[in-house]
Enzyme design. Structure first.
Site, short mmCIF file in Angstrom:
data_model
loop_
_atom_site.label_atom_id
_atom_site.label_comp_id
_atom_site.label_asym_id
_atom_site.label_seq_id
_atom_site.Cartn_x
_atom_site.Cartn_y
_atom_site.Cartn_z
N ARG A 1 -4.94 7.60 16.87
CA ARG A 1 -6.30 7.56 16.32
C ARG A 1 -7.28 6.97 17.34
NH1 ARG A 1 -9.22 8.56 11.58
NH2 ARG A 1 -7.49 9.04 10.20
N GLN B 1 0.84 -1.20 0.00
CA GLN B 1 0.00 0.00 0.00
C GLN B 1 0.88 1.25 0.00
OE1 GLN B 1 -2.65 -2.06 3.35
NE2 GLN B 1 -3.29 0.06 3.09
N PHE C 1 -7.91 1.65 12.01
CA PHE C 1 -6.64 2.19 12.50
C PHE C 1 -6.71 2.64 13.97
CE2 PHE C 1 -2.89 5.10 11.97
CZ PHE C 1 -2.07 4.24 11.26
N GLU D 1 -13.00 3.05 5.45
CA GLU D 1 -12.95 2.50 6.80
C GLU D 1 -14.21 2.65 7.63
OE1 GLU D 1 -9.22 4.77 7.21
OE2 GLU D 1 -8.56 3.10 8.45
N THR E 1 -3.81 11.47 10.35
CA THR E 1 -3.65 12.29 11.55
C THR E 1 -2.23 12.86 11.63
OG1 THR E 1 -3.17 10.30 12.80
CG2 THR E 1 -5.44 11.07 12.78
N GLU F 1 0.46 -1.66 4.70
CA GLU F 1 0.88 -0.25 4.80
C GLU F 1 2.35 -0.21 5.22
OE1 GLU F 1 -1.76 2.44 6.93
OE2 GLU F 1 -0.20 3.95 7.09
N PHE G 1 -6.04 -3.94 3.42
CA PHE G 1 -6.77 -3.70 4.68
C PHE G 1 -5.88 -3.11 5.78
CE2 PHE G 1 -8.93 -7.31 2.55
CZ PHE G 1 -10.10 -6.66 2.20
N ARG H 1 -7.98 -1.61 8.91
CA ARG H 1 -9.21 -0.84 8.69
C ARG H 1 -9.79 -0.25 9.99
NH1 ARG H 1 -13.31 -3.52 4.38
NH2 ARG H 1 -14.08 -1.63 3.43
N1 MTE Z 1 -11.46 -2.68 0.32
C1 MTE Z 1 -10.90 -3.74 -0.31
N2 MTE Z 1 -11.66 -4.42 -1.17
N3 MTE Z 1 -9.62 -4.12 -0.06
C2 MTE Z 1 -8.83 -3.46 0.85
O1 MTE Z 1 -7.67 -3.83 1.06
N4 MTE Z 1 -8.71 -1.61 2.49
C3 MTE Z 1 -9.47 -0.73 3.37
C4 MTE Z 1 -10.53 0.03 2.59
N5 MTE Z 1 -11.30 -0.89 1.80
C5 MTE Z 1 -9.41 -2.34 1.55
C6 MTE Z 1 -10.73 -1.97 1.22
C7 MTE Z 1 -8.65 0.23 4.08
S1 MTE Z 1 -7.87 -0.24 5.50
C8 MTE Z 1 -8.52 1.52 3.64
S2 MTE Z 1 -7.62 2.66 4.52
C9 MTE Z 1 -9.16 1.99 2.41
O2 MTE Z 1 -9.85 0.95 1.74
C10 MTE Z 1 -8.09 2.57 1.50
O3 MTE Z 1 -8.54 2.93 0.25
P1 MTE Z 1 -9.22 4.36 -0.05
O4 MTE Z 1 -8.36 5.39 0.60
O5 MTE Z 1 -9.21 4.41 -1.51
O6 MTE Z 1 -10.58 4.30 0.55
N1 HPA Z 2 -4.50 6.28 8.99
C1 HPA Z 2 -3.86 5.31 8.31
N2 HPA Z 2 -2.56 5.28 8.18
C2 HPA Z 2 -1.84 6.23 8.76
C3 HPA Z 2 -2.45 7.26 9.49
C4 HPA Z 2 -3.85 7.28 9.60
O1 HPA Z 2 -4.46 8.17 10.22
N3 HPA Z 2 -1.47 8.06 9.97
C5 HPA Z 2 -0.32 7.50 9.53
N4 HPA Z 2 -0.53 6.40 8.81
MO1 MOS Z 3 -6.20 1.56 6.13
S1 MOS Z 3 -5.95 0.70 7.98
O1 MOS Z 3 -5.72 3.12 6.71
O2 MOS Z 3 -4.84 0.92 5.33
#
Ligand code: MTE
Ligand code: HPA
Ligand code: MOS
Length: 766
Positions: free
Chosen positions: A304, A191, A338, A707, A434, A226, A222, A336
């Site tokens: 968070r 990620q 966090f 999330e 954050t 990261e 998910f 997800r």
């Molecule tokens: N949805 C799918 N299908 N697969 C994933 O890995 N990750 C989740 C969410 N939805 C995820 C998901 C998480 S932890 C985050 S932070 C957001 O997607 C990140 O993507 P976005 O910023 O485009 O919403």
């Molecule tokens: N969310 C997810 N990832 C992050 C954040 C947050 O707020 N801050 C630093 N990494």
């Molecule tokens: Mo989502 S836990 O911020 O990758």
């Protein structure tokens, strides 16, 4: 200066088409890891393994040309353990061989002598012995000490929430290969491409411009990729450099489950004070976060947790203290929500317990305390465009709560052992990283001479549909068919210094960056069209549905022709743009500021049926009113809401991460780790997107979605608890998630508790 290529040419190192490494020559890596949770490495003998046929090399910390350090926020994590191991699964060596099975077999021949040290697995125990990742953090508002005297009721309790395995379908993995000029190219399931690039440069002792990271897509992240995709990418890069060929590392499922961290388990204490009408006057809470053996993202996750201490309620006096406790488990990481879900489970538990003491219905207490416009969060930000109340009330009306209630009452009157219940879960989730500096992204847009378009951004597609949204945004901006547009892979040479795709922020940040890059090109095209069509005022030009319009009149000039002509007239058809979220800041010293661009609100109604003889249950339905702003892509957003709900319910109910008394993960396969499947998932998920609720802070007035819906799942815990109380009203209430079938049974029948737990103790020893 000599010619850039001279030395390579003379040495025969320059690559021409025929020199690229054919992938059948690829080598495979297998990670050798610590079998114990805490100990000193007395000796490591790799000689027998190294002599096996097909084994090319075995890497340990001694082979690292740069720093043996992969820590992000805090530099406290070695790539390969040098003298000490701190969790079962900690990498010690990498075996590289001609095929995967040889590498795996060879790893079994590595001999290691360890001197065991006493491990700690419990966060409170770690706290007691001063084993902390960093100094404690405190958020507060009002005056908690004076507030207690104004309370008619004071209720205290303890709350436990468990870990959660990410279980992305694609396990962790990476391919790295050498490129001329001492460069390495890495394909990684990450990620966070820039993090992989940065840490690979650090470990290899080289500069970031010699590392290129490319990400096509992830089979899910998910949060688990990261920070924790980095290790395998860096190991592959290290091996590729030394062996001068392509190296692939893919973690098999079981190793993926053992070697990587999960959602942080939390243990928490709360004290909540209310007046006689049910208004919360004071809330004091202490969080013990089980960080595992290294910091990873724990400090940010801990923060968070503090941001979401009060969920969607206004509380005038709050003191929240959080400890990140260092234990001998794999470093726990982003997942997800966090850290938000852990905090929300505690405040909901506090309200639930308060309802038992005050006699005021749990959901009444929720409603009485819902956030209102301009209410202040403990971190100093004020609620703006607050949609807490409208979501809650729309849900009650739209899904006929009164009818649901009376149906449940009627059912329970007629059934002795099967009980039904509902619960309501309102949420409020802050959108932005954050860590303020992470709220930036960039886009690079090219229009090719045939009118087709390529878009590169910092966003990583991992199933959440960000590419579909970026496509939609580009299509809207240029007013061209989506079939003309391609979203490219995420590559550190096209989008540099990127933030991870995380914090639900990817579509917002990268969407705005794409809009800004498109806008630059559109301006050039309009100016050029005005010249072509002899129009003095370029503001009268519009590009609509692949045609140029003047004064709202369609002209003969279409998109493809326009692009051709622009090219021939040497107009740039490319643009790069950078976007940074305006007006967000946070003072870490004072723990006050405006960390979020906005909040996402919503409310869920969860209905369950519990078999009080067997301890089994069924999630009958989840109905939601969710605040999405104006959705860019309703189908993608619906998928995100449904997926988040299923994952949130899993965390609260059937998913249980269990380590044995030696710190070895025993739920390390899908036979022992249960996730919601199609049979378990609610029969009915109904999602209503709040109408007429544009978001001024999102691209095309949209809201982030990734999330927040996860936290609706928390309602399933309380729904099950309520059904159990229907059966056994005097049951001792504990807030200990996940509420597995075993736990339901053991709570309902105290006398069998010992029998059942013995059974599981024995199972754990197998
Ligand atoms: N949805 C799918 N299908 N697969 C994933 O890995 N990750 C989740 C969410 N939805 C995820 C998901 C998480 S932890 C985050 S932070 C957001 O997607 C990140 O993507 P976005 O910023 O485009 O919403
Ligand atoms: N969310 C997810 N990832 C992050 C954040 C947050 O707020 N801050 C630093 N990494
Ligand atoms: Mo989502 S836990 O911020 O990758």
């Amino acid at each position: 200066m000599i010619n850039y290529d001279s030395i390579k040419h003379v040495r025969g190192e320059s690559q021409f088409v025929d020199d690229f490494i054919p992938f059948e020559k690829i080598l495979y890596g297998y990670v050798f890891y610590s079998p114990i949770a805490h100990g000193l490495i007395r000796s490591l003998d790799i000689s027998e393994a190294l002599n096996m046929e097909g084994v090319r090399y075995i890497f340990t910390y001694k082979d690292i040309p740069g720093q043996n350090q992969v820590g992000g926020i805090i530099q406290d994590e070695e790539l390969f353990a040098e003298n000490k191991v701190e969790f079962v699964g900690q990498p010690i060596a990498l075996v590289v061989a001609e095929n995967f099975l040889v590498a795996k077999r060879a790893s079994r021949k590595i001999k290691i002598e360890l001197e065991e040290l006493k491990p700690v697995f419990d966060p409170r125990e770690a706290y007691q012995i001063g084993s902390l990742i960093m100094p404690p953090r405190v958020f507060s508002i009002g005056n908690i000490d004076q507030a207690w005297s104004q309370c008619d009721y004071i209720v205290e309790g303890q709350v436990e929430s468990g870990g959660q395995e990410h279980l992305y379908l694609e396990t962790q993995g990476s391919i790295a290969f050498p490129v001329e000029n001492d460069c390495i190219k890495i394909y990684s399931s990450t990620q966070n491409p820039t993090h992989v690039q940065r840490i690979a440069a650090r470990v290899l002792g080289t500069s970031m411009n010699k590392i290129e990271v490319d990400v096509l897509r992830l089979g899910g992240g998910f949060g688990g990729k990261e920070d924790q995709a980095t290790h395998w990418a860096v190991m592959a890069a290290l091996a590729a450099k030394k062996l001068n060929t392509a190296v692939k590392i893919i973690l098999p499922r079981q190793e993926d489950m053992r070697l990587t961290g999960k959602r942080h388990p939390y243990s928490s204490d709360f004290k909540i004070g209310l007046d006689k009408n049910g208004k919360i006057i004071a809330y004091e809470v202490t969080f013990y976060q089980n960080a595992g053996a290294a910091a990873d993202l724990s400090p940010a996750i801990l923060e968070r947790t503090l941001f979401h201490t009060t969920n969607t309620y206004y509380i005038p006096n709050v003191k929240a203290t959080a400890f990140s406790c260092k234990t001998n488990l794999p470093p726990n990481t982003a997942f997800r929500g966090f850290g938000g879900p852990q905090a929300m489970f505690v405040i909901e538990s506090a309200l639930f317990k308060a309802s038992r003491v005050t006699g005021i219905d749990y959901h009444e207490l929720q409603k009485i305390n819902l956030l209102k416009e301009n209410d202040e969060f403990p971190y100093g930000q004020k609620a703006k465009n607050c949609r807490a109340k409208i979501c809650y009330e729309t849900l009650e009306k739209k899904f006929e709560l009164e009818k649901v209630k009376s149906q449940i009452i009627a059912f329970n009157r007629q059934n002795k052992f099967i009980k039904k219940a509902y619960s309501i879960m309102p949420i409020c989730f802050g959108i932005s990283f954050t860590s303020t500096f992470l709220n930036q992204a960039s886009a690079l847009v090219h229009i090719y001479t045939d009118g087709s378009v390529g878009v590169s951004t910092a966003a990583v597609e991992m199933g959440q549909g960000v590419n579909a949204k970026l496509l939609e945004i580009t299509s809207k901006m240029f007013s061209i068919s989506p079939s003309k547009i391609k979203i490219e892979s995420t590559n550190t040479t096209r989008a540099a210094n990127t933030s991870p795709t995380a914090a639900s922020k990817a579509a917002d940040l990268n969407g705005f960056a794409v809009m800004e890059a498109c806008e630059i090109i559109i301006k050039r095209l309009k100016k050029f069209s005005a010249q072509l069509l002899n129009i003095t005022d370029e503001n009268k030009i519009e590009i609509k549905n692949e045609y140029v319009y003047v004064h709202n009149q369609k002209t003969e000039l279409n998109w493809n022709e326009l692009i051709q002509k622009a090219y021939l007239n040497r107009i740039s058809l490319s643009a790069q743009a950078h976007h940074a979220t305006p007006d967000v800041y946070f003072d870490r010293e004072k723990s006050k500021g405006q960390p979020f661009a906005y909040h996402v609100y919503g409310t869920a109604l969860i209905e369950v049926t519990v078999d009080c003889l067997r301890g089994t249950y069924k999630i009958d339905s989840v109905k939601v009113v969710h605040d999405l702003g104006d959705s860019i892509h309703p189908v993608v957003d619906l998928g995100q809401v449904e997926g988040g709900i299923a994952q949130g319910i899993g965390w609260m109910t059937v998913e249980e991460v269990i380590y044995n008394e030696n710190g070895k993960l025993i739920t390390d396969a899908l036979s022992t780790y249960k996730v919601p499947d199609i049979y378990f998932a609610p029969d009915k998920i109904e999602v209503h997107f709040l109408e007429d609720s544009p978001n001024p802070f999102g691209p095309f007035k949209s809201k982030a979605v990734g999330e927040p819906p996860f936290m609706y799942g928390i309602g399933s815990y309380f729904a099950i608890l309520k059904a159990m109380l229907e059966f056994k009203p005097d049951m001792e209430i504990k807030f200990h998630a996940p509420m597995t079938n075993e736990r339901v049974l053991m709570s309902l029948y105290k006398n069998i508790k010992e029998k059942v737990s013995n059974h599981f103790m024995n199972a754990g020893k197998i």
